[in-house]
Scaffold this motif. Structure first.
Motif, PDB file in Angstrom:
ATOM      1  N   PRO A  84     -77.865  20.628  66.668  1.00  0.00           N
ATOM      2  CA  PRO A  84     -77.123  19.634  66.066  1.00  0.00           C
ATOM      3  C   PRO A  84     -75.638  19.549  66.469  1.00  0.00           C
ATOM      4  O   PRO A  84     -75.093  20.774  66.780  1.00  0.00           O
ATOM      5  N   LEU A  85     -74.896  18.699  66.702  1.00  0.00           N
ATOM      6  CA  LEU A  85     -73.691  18.216  67.059  1.00  0.00           C
ATOM      7  C   LEU A  85     -72.678  17.502  65.909  1.00  0.00           C
ATOM      8  O   LEU A  85     -73.204  16.280  65.370  1.00  0.00           O
ATOM      9  N   PHE A  86     -71.348  18.222  65.524  1.00  0.00           N
ATOM     10  CA  PHE A  86     -70.484  17.526  64.774  1.00  0.00           C
ATOM     11  C   PHE A  86     -69.410  17.005  65.543  1.00  0.00           C
ATOM     12  O   PHE A  86     -68.791  17.700  66.209  1.00  0.00           O
ATOM     13  N   THR A  87     -69.263  15.671  65.313  1.00  0.00           N
ATOM     14  CA  THR A  87     -68.054  15.278  66.035  1.00  0.00           C
ATOM     15  C   THR A  87     -66.960  14.823  65.036  1.00  0.00           C
ATOM     16  O   THR A  87     -67.375  14.022  63.965  1.00  0.00           O
ATOM     17  N   GLY A  88     -65.577  14.794  65.301  1.00  0.00           N
ATOM     18  CA  GLY A  88     -64.587  14.296  64.285  1.00  0.00           C
ATOM     19  C   GLY A  88     -63.589  13.550  65.214  1.00  0.00           C
ATOM     20  O   GLY A  88     -62.926  13.967  66.181  1.00  0.00           O
ATOM     21  N   THR A  89     -63.296  12.400  64.776  1.00  0.00           N
ATOM     22  CA  THR A  89     -62.428  11.478  65.575  1.00  0.00           C
ATOM     23  C   THR A  89     -61.464  10.784  64.771  1.00  0.00           C
ATOM     24  O   THR A  89     -61.853  10.165  63.467  1.00  0.00           O
ATOM     25  N   GLY A  90     -60.020  10.691  65.152  1.00  0.00           N
ATOM     26  CA  GLY A  90     -59.066  10.140  64.420  1.00  0.00           C
ATOM     27  C   GLY A  90     -58.955   8.822  64.839  1.00  0.00           C
ATOM     28  O   GLY A  90     -58.911   8.591  66.155  1.00  0.00           O
ATOM     29  N   SER A 141     -60.901  17.895  59.516  1.00  0.00           N
ATOM     30  CA  SER A 141     -62.284  17.880  59.793  1.00  0.00           C
ATOM     31  C   SER A 141     -63.005  18.943  59.190  1.00  0.00           C
ATOM     32  O   SER A 141     -64.051  19.321  58.892  1.00  0.00           O
ATOM     33  N   LEU A 142     -62.223  20.129  58.948  1.00  0.00           N
ATOM     34  CA  LEU A 142     -62.618  21.329  58.249  1.00  0.00           C
ATOM     35  C   LEU A 142     -63.716  21.092  57.230  1.00  0.00           C
ATOM     36  O   LEU A 142     -64.765  21.885  57.308  1.00  0.00           O
ATOM     37  N   TRP A 154     -62.146  29.417  60.102  1.00  0.00           N
ATOM     38  CA  TRP A 154     -63.321  29.753  60.779  1.00  0.00           C
ATOM     39  C   TRP A 154     -63.647  31.446  60.453  1.00  0.00           C
ATOM     40  O   TRP A 154     -64.807  31.841  60.219  1.00  0.00           O
ATOM     41  N   MET A 155     -62.539  32.212  60.470  1.00  0.00           N
ATOM     42  CA  MET A 155     -62.407  33.806  60.447  1.00  0.00           C
ATOM     43  C   MET A 155     -63.029  33.842  58.891  1.00  0.00           C
ATOM     44  O   MET A 155     -63.773  34.771  58.439  1.00  0.00           O
ATOM     45  N   LYS A 156     -62.276  33.116  57.857  1.00  0.00           N
ATOM     46  CA  LYS A 156     -62.840  33.215  56.535  1.00  0.00           C
ATOM     47  C   LYS A 156     -64.243  32.945  56.173  1.00  0.00           C
ATOM     48  O   LYS A 156     -64.721  33.125  55.410  1.00  0.00           O
TER      49      LYS A 156
END
Length: 393
Positions: free
Chosen positions: A319-325, A367-368, A123-125
């Motif tokens: 908006p919302l992003f979700t990531g689920t395994g 998820s990146l 995220w910093m990059k």
């Protein structure tokens, strides 16, 4: 990786000696939520790879338990290296996952895990500074109200306000980002923001492993655990133990024997001071599962804690992003996807992703690439493609 016990003890002792003075100053001069109280340099070992200036900040936040008055909260503020943009670095308001509820578990007193270090450094990059709250009761006196969405939301939002006020080179343009407990905190911050912090310029929310609880889902989850038969360990038990220990710390009417079996009582008593890694080992060594650790009446006994997990609204302004395994055993996909469906039905713009074969932790960095495209769109004010019924990828 953790700090040596001697160093950690010194840090915690010094921190606790300083907090009464903060309370005294706040009493003399009432200050609004989001007021910075002070900053100190953050040790390099506690920062992130490739970071520039890094600080530990104390600020005031509304007491999320009572909904009135302010309490001191701590956070990390970590800037990218190099010269900031003319308008300042945009902010990732990072909400951390479960660490425990004891003072020794405070995230800003420990180095980041390898997973979180990689994630936040990415995220910093992307050009973001990181503002990472510890949450009320972690890093400052009092009980940490574990999984209390109002507490978490206020702390995330007030941390952004305080960082912008206290640290040059930041701008009020915010992505709220969180994982696990922090995924819930991120969703909650976005949900509370319209009424609590309309001044915080949120562009979007990125959350992985997001908890979601309703009585109906709780009943389904318990039934599924009972039907699964004997198991050596169930990570959900650790979270229930933390909920109970946290509730006991602020509600004298709570009776743990109504929630937990005799077999789980030793782990329950350890939960107040034991951080998550050690708690997981303890629960695994003792073979704790939902059937053998939780009393049939645990939903009623823990009802106040479950009620505090509710979100004030499922309709988010951004908006919302979700990531689920698909192999997430900590926050079962059933719960996460139920939130996706409910938020979509409420009118939120949700882009949900489902990662085949990945567990709770693996999903974070997997998820990146997807969150990068989502973030570029919302930061540019462009529409994102909704996805309310994700398929494994």
């Amino acid at each position: 990786m953790t700090l040596p016990a001697r160093i950690l003890g010194t840090l915690v002792a010094g921190m606790c000696l300083a907090i009464p003075a903060l309370h005294a100053r706040a009493a003399e001069t009432p200050a609004s939520p989001g007021t910075p109280v002070g900053t100190t340099p953050l040790a390099p070992a506690l920062s992130l790879p490739g970071a520039g200036r890094a600080l530990r900040m104390t600020y005031l936040s509304t007491d999320g338990v009572t909904g009135r008055g302010t309490v001191p909260v701590t956070a990390e503020v970590i800037l990218p290296s190099g010269r900031p943009p003319a308008s300042g670095w945009p902010i990732v308001a990072w909400a951390h996952g479960t660490v425990g509820i004891g003072q020794a578990c405070t995230p800003s007193l420990h180095p980041y895990s390898a997973r979180n270090s990689k994630y936040l450094a990415t995220w910093m990059k992307r050009g973001f500074a990181v503002v990472a709250t510890d949450y009320q009761g972690l890093g400052t006196p009092g009980v940490h109200p574990y999984l209390d969405t109002r507490v978490e939301a206020y702390n995330v939002l007030d941390g952004v306000r305080a960082a912008v006020a206290a640290v040059p080179g930041l701008r009020n343009t915010v992505m709220i980002v969180g994982q696990s407990q922090g995924g819930g905190a991120a969703f909650a911050a976005a949900a509370f923001a319209a009424t609590y912090a309309p001044d915080v310029n949120i562009r979007g929310t990125v959350a992985t492993g997001v908890p979601y609880f309703t009585p109906e889902l709780g009943a389904q989850l318990t039934a599924a655990a009972q039907a699964a038969g004997p198991a050596k360990y169930d990570p959900l038990v650790v979270y229930m133990l933390y909920l109970g220990a946290s509730l006991a710390g602020r509600d004298p009417s709570f009776h743990p024997e109504e929630a937990f079996t005799p077999r789980a009582m030793a782990a329950y008593h350890a939960a107040s001071t034991t951080c998550v890694g050690e708690m997981e080992h303890k629960a695994r060594d003792e073979g704790l599962t939902v059937p053998n650790a939780l009393q049939p009446g645990f939903p009623k006994a823990l009802a106040p804690a479950f009620a505090a997990m509710a979100y004030p609204t499922l309709k988010l302004a951004q908006p919302l992003f979700t990531g689920t395994g698909t192999d997430d055993h900590d926050v079962p996909p059933m719960l996460q996807l139920s939130l996706v469906r409910a938020a979509c039905a409420a009118g939120s713009t949700v882009q949900a992703h489902l990662y085949k074969g990945l567990d709770h932790s693996q999903t974070v960095n997997a998820s990146l690439p997807d969150s990068a495209a989502f973030t570029q769109a919302v930061m540019a004010g462009q529409p994102v493609t909704p996805q309310c019924a994700p398929v494994p990828q």
